[in-house]
Design an enzyme around this catalytic site. Structure first.
Site: not given
Ligand SMILES: [Zn+2]
Length: 367
Positions: A42, A82, A135, A257, A266, A304-305
């Site tokens: 993630d 996500s 996720t 994950e 973040h 996911d990104h």
């Molecule tokens: Zn995030």
């Protein structure tokens, strides 16, 4: 008459070409993996991988020799979350940010974890967050909002997954139990106990037998950080999951994950990202040991990104230091994310593609 003759010929050509395209789509027996292990980092962009590689060379990740890049945009946003990205990977379909394994207007998308069960395989997820979090939820449930974790928990408890390892037991116990995160009296752990082993603390995790099991080791989504040396690591959970799932001679699907590189991104905390990346890489090592020995296992590692817009500016690979870096955001970015693959049909996952192709191709391999 001549016209009709030409039409018949045309029809025959059309039929033959349709048949040919159907048959040419079939995979050779040896190209079909018995097992698929999908790792999702993630928030793991190329910079996050690079950060880890400053401190570990070679990484286990480097044992996957096929590589590509994925675009990650969602149905309604340039920058995905996500839930939408998890849905793309799990089902092959795009949806709006915040939506779990269904279309924006509520049409449910079957997930690869669900599909594996319908063809007799075992199926499960491992995460370093709550199993009802975006996720893992994208593989296990269907909901219009990722925030509805109590309802997602109900759906998970009603299914027959074989491995559910992570956190978030608070969503599974009735409101009257201390620590509950529910507003009703439903006892979902009790529902799950009828079909699998269920533990909610780390000491009991060690006693699990190689049979279907749920281990929800924290009350909330906050699984301990890798830098705090959790008693049970992502690698420990992955090892146990493989012991349980590999007992099925028809094969299995497993999603693992590494959940918290995202949280490191973040909070613009490069040390958090690095330590989570190394824990993720440890888990990849466990899966690769299994896959190399087994020979019929496809391993895919992707994200996911990207989170944080991390740019690495100075440091040393030989001295293992990162001295200058920059985060451009405390949110997600739309950067393409890497995808690494190993095993039967690994080459399908190389090159530049959209993230939905990962879901679509896993389904194609098992159809
Ligand atoms: Zn995030």
């Amino acid at each position: 008459m001549k016209k009709r003759y030409a039409l018949t010929i045309l029809t025959i050509i059309l039929l033959v070409s349709v048949l040919f395209s159907v048959f040419s789509f079939q995979f050779k027996e040896s190209d079909i993996p018995m097992n698929i292990i999908l790792f999702i980092g993630d928030g793991m962009g190329v910079s996050q991988v690079t950060t880890a590689r400053i401190y570990r060379h070679p990484m286990h990740l480097e044992r996957l020799k096929t590589m590509g890049l994925l675009t990650t945009y969602s149905n309604n946003r340039f920058k995905t979350d996500s839930a939408a990205a998890g849905t793309a990977l799990a089902t092959g379909y795009k949806t709006d940010n915040g939506v779990i394994a269904q279309s924006p207007d509520g049409e449910k998308f079957q997930t690869i974890a669900e599909y594996a069960k319908t063809i007799g395989k075992s199926s499960g997820v491992v995460a370093s967050t709550g199993i009802t979090h975006a996720t893992p939820a994208s593989f296990l449930a269907h909901k219009d909002s990722r925030g509805s974790q109590a309802e997602i928990a109900e759906q998970i408890a009603a299914m027959n997954f074989d491995v559910l390892f992570g956190a978030g037991w608070g969503y599974f116990v009735p409101a009257t139990v201390e620590g509950s995160l529910r507003n009703d009296e439903k006892d979902l752990l009790e529902v799950m106990r009828m079909k699998m082993q269920v533990v909610i603390n780390t000491d009991d995790f060690e006693t699990l037998e190689d049979e279907p099991a749920a281990a929800l080791l924290e009350r909330t989504n906050y699984f301990p950080k890798a830098m705090d040396n959790p008693k049970i690591s992502l690698a420990d959970m992955t090892r146990k999951a493989l012991q349980i799932l590999s007992k099925n001679n028809k094969g299995f699907f497993l999603m693992v994950e590494g959940s918290q590189m995202d949280w490191g991104g973040h909070s613009n905390d490069v040390n958090y990202i690095m330590t989570e990346m190394l824990a993720f890489d440890d888990a990849i090592g466990i899966a690769m040991d299994f896959a190399e020995k087994n020979g019929k296992t496809l391993v895919i590692v992707t994200a996911d990104h990207e989170t944080g817009g991390l740019t690495l500016l100075n440091g040393s690979f030989t001295e293992q230091t990162l001295t200058e870096y920059h985060f451009s955001t405390t949110g997600h970015t739309a950067e393409m994310v890497p995808v690494f693959s190993y095993g039967p049909s690994a080459s399908l996952f190389g090159g530049i593609q959209d993230n939905t192709e990962i879901g679509k191709k896993m389904f194609e391999l098992w159809k």
